[in-house]
Scaffold this motif. Structure first.
Motif, PDB file in Angstrom:
ATOM      1  N   ILE A   8     -32.942 -29.910   3.007  1.00 38.01           N
ATOM      2  CA  ILE A   8     -32.320 -29.536   1.731  1.00 38.01           C
ATOM      3  C   ILE A   8     -30.898 -30.076   1.754  1.00 38.01           C
ATOM      4  O   ILE A   8     -30.142 -29.828   2.695  1.00 38.01           O
ATOM      5  CB  ILE A   8     -32.323 -28.013   1.546  1.00 38.01           C
ATOM      6  N   HIS A   9     -30.540 -30.828   0.725  1.00 38.36           N
ATOM      7  CA  HIS A   9     -29.250 -31.507   0.724  1.00 38.36           C
ATOM      8  C   HIS A   9     -28.546 -31.320  -0.621  1.00 38.36           C
ATOM      9  O   HIS A   9     -29.152 -31.490  -1.674  1.00 38.36           O
ATOM     10  CB  HIS A   9     -29.434 -33.002   1.005  1.00 38.36           C
ATOM     11  N   TYR A  10     -27.265 -30.965  -0.560  1.00 34.34           N
ATOM     12  CA  TYR A  10     -26.433 -30.812  -1.755  1.00 34.34           C
ATOM     13  C   TYR A  10     -25.348 -31.895  -1.739  1.00 34.34           C
ATOM     14  O   TYR A  10     -24.773 -32.200  -0.690  1.00 34.34           O
ATOM     15  CB  TYR A  10     -25.747 -29.454  -1.784  1.00 34.34           C
ATOM     16  N   ARG A  11     -25.066 -32.425  -2.888  1.00 33.79           N
ATOM     17  CA  ARG A  11     -23.948 -33.355  -3.067  1.00 33.79           C
ATOM     18  C   ARG A  11     -23.008 -32.734  -4.090  1.00 33.79           C
ATOM     19  O   ARG A  11     -23.396 -32.497  -5.238  1.00 33.79           O
ATOM     20  CB  ARG A  11     -24.441 -34.713  -3.551  1.00 33.79           C
ATOM     21  N   VAL A  12     -21.769 -32.445  -3.658  1.00 32.11           N
ATOM     22  CA  VAL A  12     -20.818 -31.723  -4.506  1.00 32.11           C
ATOM     23  C   VAL A  12     -19.625 -32.630  -4.806  1.00 32.11           C
ATOM     24  O   VAL A  12     -19.007 -33.183  -3.886  1.00 32.11           O
ATOM     25  CB  VAL A  12     -20.330 -30.432  -3.828  1.00 32.11           C
ATOM     26  N   SER A  13     -19.305 -32.758  -6.087  1.00 33.12           N
ATOM     27  CA  SER A  13     -18.130 -33.529  -6.479  1.00 33.12           C
ATOM     28  C   SER A  13     -17.393 -32.796  -7.593  1.00 33.12           C
ATOM     29  O   SER A  13     -17.984 -32.015  -8.349  1.00 33.12           O
ATOM     30  CB  SER A  13     -18.532 -34.931  -6.950  1.00 33.12           C
ATOM     31  N   VAL A  14     -16.098 -33.037  -7.671  1.00 37.44           N
ATOM     32  CA  VAL A  14     -15.290 -32.492  -8.766  1.00 37.44           C
ATOM     33  C   VAL A  14     -15.457 -33.413  -9.952  1.00 37.44           C
ATOM     34  O   VAL A  14     -15.036 -34.576  -9.921  1.00 37.44           O
ATOM     35  CB  VAL A  14     -13.811 -32.374  -8.362  1.00 37.44           C
ATOM     36  N   GLU A  15     -16.071 -32.918 -11.000  1.00 35.25           N
ATOM     37  CA  GLU A  15     -16.383 -33.749 -12.162  1.00 35.25           C
ATOM     38  C   GLU A  15     -15.187 -33.889 -13.092  1.00 35.25           C
ATOM     39  O   GLU A  15     -14.879 -34.981 -13.575  1.00 35.25           O
ATOM     40  CB  GLU A  15     -17.569 -33.152 -12.911  1.00 35.25           C
ATOM     41  N   SER A  16     -14.497 -32.756 -13.359  1.00 39.64           N
ATOM     42  CA  SER A  16     -13.375 -32.797 -14.308  1.00 39.64           C
ATOM     43  C   SER A  16     -12.381 -31.698 -13.960  1.00 39.64           C
ATOM     44  O   SER A  16     -12.765 -30.546 -13.779  1.00 39.64           O
ATOM     45  CB  SER A  16     -13.866 -32.610 -15.742  1.00 39.64           C
ATOM     46  N   LEU A  17     -11.098 -32.098 -13.865  1.00 40.54           N
ATOM     47  CA  LEU A  17     -10.049 -31.095 -13.657  1.00 40.54           C
ATOM     48  C   LEU A  17      -9.801 -30.315 -14.947  1.00 40.54           C
ATOM     49  O   LEU A  17      -9.657 -29.097 -14.934  1.00 40.54           O
ATOM     50  CB  LEU A  17      -8.758 -31.769 -13.190  1.00 40.54           C
ATOM     51  N   ALA A  18      -9.747 -31.025 -16.059  1.00 41.28           N
ATOM     52  CA  ALA A  18      -9.432 -30.381 -17.334  1.00 41.28           C
ATOM     53  C   ALA A  18     -10.546 -29.442 -17.787  1.00 41.28           C
ATOM     54  O   ALA A  18     -10.286 -28.372 -18.341  1.00 41.28           O
ATOM     55  CB  ALA A  18      -9.169 -31.433 -18.399  1.00 41.28           C
ATOM     56  N   ALA A  19     -11.805 -29.831 -17.538  1.00 43.13           N
ATOM     57  CA  ALA A  19     -12.933 -28.992 -17.939  1.00 43.13           C
ATOM     58  C   ALA A  19     -13.318 -27.994 -16.847  1.00 43.13           C
ATOM     59  O   ALA A  19     -14.171 -27.138 -17.065  1.00 43.13           O
ATOM     60  CB  ALA A  19     -14.139 -29.867 -18.273  1.00 43.13           C
ATOM     61  N   HIS A  20     -12.688 -28.112 -15.674  1.00 48.00           N
ATOM     62  CA  HIS A  20     -12.939 -27.201 -14.551  1.00 48.00           C
ATOM     63  C   HIS A  20     -14.415 -27.197 -14.152  1.00 48.00           C
ATOM     64  O   HIS A  20     -15.050 -26.149 -14.052  1.00 48.00           O
ATOM     65  CB  HIS A  20     -12.495 -25.774 -14.892  1.00 48.00           C
ATOM     66  N   THR A  21     -14.947 -28.394 -13.911  1.00 50.07           N
ATOM     67  CA  THR A  21     -16.371 -28.464 -13.602  1.00 50.07           C
ATOM     68  C   THR A  21     -16.633 -29.218 -12.296  1.00 50.07           C
ATOM     69  O   THR A  21     -15.993 -30.231 -11.996  1.00 50.07           O
ATOM     70  CB  THR A  21     -17.155 -29.165 -14.728  1.00 50.07           C
ATOM     71  N   SER A  23     -19.860 -31.080 -10.218  1.00 51.19           N
ATOM     72  CA  SER A  23     -21.190 -31.654 -10.380  1.00 51.19           C
ATOM     73  C   SER A  23     -21.932 -31.489  -9.060  1.00 51.19           C
ATOM     74  O   SER A  23     -21.386 -31.786  -7.993  1.00 51.19           O
ATOM     75  CB  SER A  23     -21.091 -33.135 -10.746  1.00 51.19           C
ATOM     76  N   VAL A  24     -23.177 -31.011  -9.133  1.00 52.49           N
ATOM     77  CA  VAL A  24     -23.960 -30.762  -7.932  1.00 52.49           C
ATOM     78  C   VAL A  24     -25.311 -31.452  -8.061  1.00 52.49           C
ATOM     79  O   VAL A  24     -25.962 -31.375  -9.109  1.00 52.49           O
ATOM     80  CB  VAL A  24     -24.176 -29.248  -7.706  1.00 52.49           C
ATOM     81  N   GLU A  25     -25.714 -32.112  -6.993  1.00 46.39           N
ATOM     82  CA  GLU A  25     -27.070 -32.651  -6.898  1.00 46.39           C
ATOM     83  C   GLU A  25     -27.750 -32.023  -5.695  1.00 46.39           C
ATOM     84  O   GLU A  25     -27.245 -32.105  -4.573  1.00 46.39           O
ATOM     85  CB  GLU A  25     -27.050 -34.182  -6.749  1.00 46.39           C
ATOM     86  N   LEU A  26     -28.866 -31.376  -5.929  1.00 50.50           N
ATOM     87  CA  LEU A  26     -29.647 -30.730  -4.882  1.00 50.50           C
ATOM     88  C   LEU A  26     -30.935 -31.519  -4.680  1.00 50.50           C
ATOM     89  O   LEU A  26     -31.743 -31.631  -5.601  1.00 50.50           O
ATOM     90  CB  LEU A  26     -29.966 -29.287  -5.288  1.00 50.50           C
ATOM     91  N   THR A  27     -31.105 -32.054  -3.482  1.00 53.49           N
ATOM     92  CA  THR A  27     -32.329 -32.795  -3.161  1.00 53.49           C
ATOM     93  C   THR A  27     -33.193 -31.965  -2.219  1.00 53.49           C
ATOM     94  O   THR A  27     -32.728 -31.544  -1.146  1.00 53.49           O
ATOM     95  CB  THR A  27     -32.009 -34.150  -2.519  1.00 53.49           C
ATOM     96  N   ILE A  28     -34.435 -31.723  -2.639  1.00 53.40           N
ATOM     97  CA  ILE A  28     -35.380 -30.938  -1.861  1.00 53.40           C
ATOM     98  C   ILE A  28     -36.425 -31.905  -1.315  1.00 53.40           C
ATOM     99  O   ILE A  28     -37.205 -32.498  -2.079  1.00 53.40           O
ATOM    100  CB  ILE A  28     -36.049 -29.863  -2.732  1.00 53.40           C
ATOM    101  N   ALA A  29     -36.454 -32.066  -0.004  1.00 52.08           N
ATOM    102  CA  ALA A  29     -37.343 -33.060   0.598  1.00 52.08           C
ATOM    103  C   ALA A  29     -38.813 -32.682   0.444  1.00 52.08           C
ATOM    104  O   ALA A  29     -39.660 -33.549   0.202  1.00 52.08           O
ATOM    105  CB  ALA A  29     -36.995 -33.236   2.075  1.00 52.08           C
TER     106      ALA A  29
END
Length: 598
Positions: A8-21, A23-29
């Motif tokens: 199980i793998h998550y990829r976490v990134s800061v999408e927007s400072l102004a929108a406070h969001t 972005s997450v991608e969860l990969t289930i093998a």
């Protein structure tokens, strides 16, 4: 360190400072047929349903061919994926603007999150290895951002973006993550590497902070003895202009504090109250490394995160910790005996001013934390009691009673060390009788009568008599001001009082709470009323005591108020101010030393 191969793998990134969001991608093998995903409803250590799923903005899924996988929303916090052969990637965004130790938050300086806010749980696969890729933001002014977390990492250098992992889902969500620009202040003691992380900007004397925090940590590591359950620990601290909070984790803590209350380089060694409170907060959360994260109530072992998990034992866990957080500062020499007794005086004052102690037992307070303690309103002072505050006073009483019944051979310290050996190291949860049974079986002390009264009734705790037996006099007096929290005596006290807690406003006083049975209560004064005048004369924070003390006992007094934009006049008869401010004075230092040491 090489990371294990995750399923199980998550990829976490800061999408927007102004929108406070985020972005997450969860990969289930290896998704199961009709795989269910869920978001926790609460975070361990903070006993309230917070419905973190509300911050999921959108969610979609694709298979390894890039085709859409249908997603069915089952309820407020669960999603079901239609079966697909091979890996599935779930993409979603998280709204993050909750500046708290429990939440997720993004601003221009940093991004912070707890796993309970961020990581969807892959139901049925919680025991699998989980990996997280933390992505370096490519947004304005983020080129120098770093990472603070105690998640294991394969990165050659600490604080880098890249791959992290956890052995299972429970471990994954027990490591808060901070991304941003912050101060990293390392120190080591007793074989453990520590880092004090300060984010948000400050002008503090960091050398002193590190020195003092090292002393606290060293003391608590020695207190429990044995091999430390951690090798690395972080104090992740979010600084604001005015904030307070802490939440314990398996090898770190998330803190919020006011930058203005940290020590400045000009204070020398003077211990200001604000800085003492910060050290007490750190002491409290670090003590939880043993007492909550490893020693824990049976109902909270493998706790369910989609619902409330009830226990009557929070008085043991938060109450005892609240006793040790302050006394630890005394024991390791960071505060004086006088400063400690002043702090204890304030804790006792807080308890005796709480009318709710006559309505709710401490075990009921623990059990009802989910709906009462964590959802306090203006009626709380009259209706509930704090298992933190009363629990700390109960711990004081237990400590003194154990010493008394064992001729100073044992103390509450011995009970804590027993709990660590019997429950913390073994992972066996504690039952409701754990303190009763430990006292009788391990130390030959029977305090069942006291414990029944203290835990299951609303009888008063005998702290005054017990303190007197160790050479400390408990003095009760009327308050000397609206901001009086106890701990000191003056000759300039309130003579009369109307029984409301107020805060200052430009044109009078804003009522925060009204104590049951007081003159204000009987007159019909309510929380959120705006008091303008007394007998036609303006009432302010500065002149309240003068106006009240110039009244005559038995006199009927008119009070002018604004309530929901309506001008009203209430009449009340002032009463003698209650003696609900406590101060402690040592009358026999030799006896006091049997409790507090030389």
């Amino acid at each position: 360190m090489q990371s294990p191969k995750p399923t199980i793998h998550y990829r976490v990134s800061v999408e927007s400072l102004a929108a406070h969001t985020f972005s997450v991608e969860l990969t289930i093998a290896h998704p199961t047929e009709n795989q269910i995903l869920s978001m926790p409803a609460w975070i361990p250590g903070s006993y309230m349903i917070r419905d973190f799923a509300k911050n999921v903005i959108s969610l979609c899924a694709t298979n390894q061919s890039g085709q859409q996988v249908p997603v069915i929303k089952l309820d407020k916090q669960q999603w079901q994926l239609t079966h697909s052969n091979g890996p599935i990637t779930v993409s979603y965004q998280i709204y993050a603007y909750d500046l708290s130790v429990r939440g997720a938050y993004i601003n221009d300086l940093y991004a912070f999150f707890n796993g309970t806010n961020m990581f969807l749980c892959v139901e049925g696969q919680q025991q699998q290895t989980h990996a997280v890729s933390l992505v370096q933001p490519e947004l304005e002014n983020t080129a120098h951002w770093q990472v603070a977390t105690t998640l294991p990492s394969s990165q050659p250098l600490s604080h880098q973006f890249g791959e992290y992992w956890a052995g299972d889902y429970a471990e994954l969500i027990d490591h808060p993550v901070l991304l941003g620009e912050f101060d990293i202040l390392p120190f080591s003691t007793s074989g453990v590497d520590f880092e004090l992380i300060l984010a948000g900007g400050h002008q503090a004397d960091t050398e002193r902070m590190v020195r003092d925090l090292k002393t606290v940590c060293e003391h608590q590591l020695e207190f429990f003895g044995d091999t430390p359950p951690i090798s690395h620990y972080q104090f992740i601290t979010l600084l604001t202009d005015s904030a307070f909070g802490g939440l314990e984790h398996i090898s770190s803590t998330a803190l919020m504090y006011s930058r203005n209350d940290l020590p400045s380089p000009h204070q020398n060694t003077r211990m200001e109250e604000g800085y003492q409170t910060f050290l007490s907060l750190c002491s409290h959360e670090f003590f939880h490394t043993w007492h909550v994260k490893r020693i824990k109530p049976l109902p909270l072992v493998d706790a369910k995160l989609d619902r409330e998990n009830y226990t009557e034992q929070l008085w043991i866990y938060e109450g005892f910790t609240s006793y040790y957080d302050d006394i630890s500062l005394l024991r390791c020499g960071l505060v004086s005996q006088d400063d400690y007794l002043k702090t204890m005086s304030k804790n006792l004052t807080r308890l005796v001013r709480n009318q709710g102690r006559f309505k709710q037992s401490i075990t009921d307070s623990s059990f009802d934390a989910w709906t009462k303690f964590y959802k306090q309103d203006e009626g709380a002072v009259n209706n509930i009691v704090s298992y933190y505050n009363k629990g700390a006073v109960l711990a004081l009483c237990l400590d003194l009673l154990i010493k008394q019944h064992s001729q100073n051979k044992y103390s509450l310290d011995n009970v804590m060390r027993f709990l660590w050996q019997a429950h913390g190291k073994t992972g066996i949860g504690t039952d409701n009788q754990v303190i009763h049974n430990a006292l009788t079986s391990q130390f030959g002390i029977n305090l069942d009568e006291f414990l029944h009264s203290a835990l299951y009734t609303t009888d008063e705790l005998p702290f005054a008599a017990l303190l007197n037996q160790v050479g400390i006099t408990v003095t009760y007096s009327a308050r000397h001001g609206l901001d009086d929290k106890g701990g000191s005596q003056t000759e300039d006290n309130f003579i009369f009082d109307f029984g409301a807690q107020c805060s200052a406003k430009d044109t009078g006083l804003l009522v925060q709470t009204v104590s049951e049975g007081s003159a204000a209560f009987d007159a019909g004064l309510m929380a959120k009323d705006h008091i303008i005048a007394l007998e036609g004369w303006q009432l302010t924070h500065a002149n309240l005591k003068l106006r009240l003390n110039n009244l005559v006992e038995g006199q009927r007094v008119d009070m002018t108020i604004l309530r929901d934009k309506r001008l009203l006049t209430l009449s009340f008869t002032p009463r003698l101010a209650p003696k609900d401010s406590i101060s402690l004075q040592v009358n026999d230092q030799a006896l006091c030393n049997t409790w507090l040491g030389g």
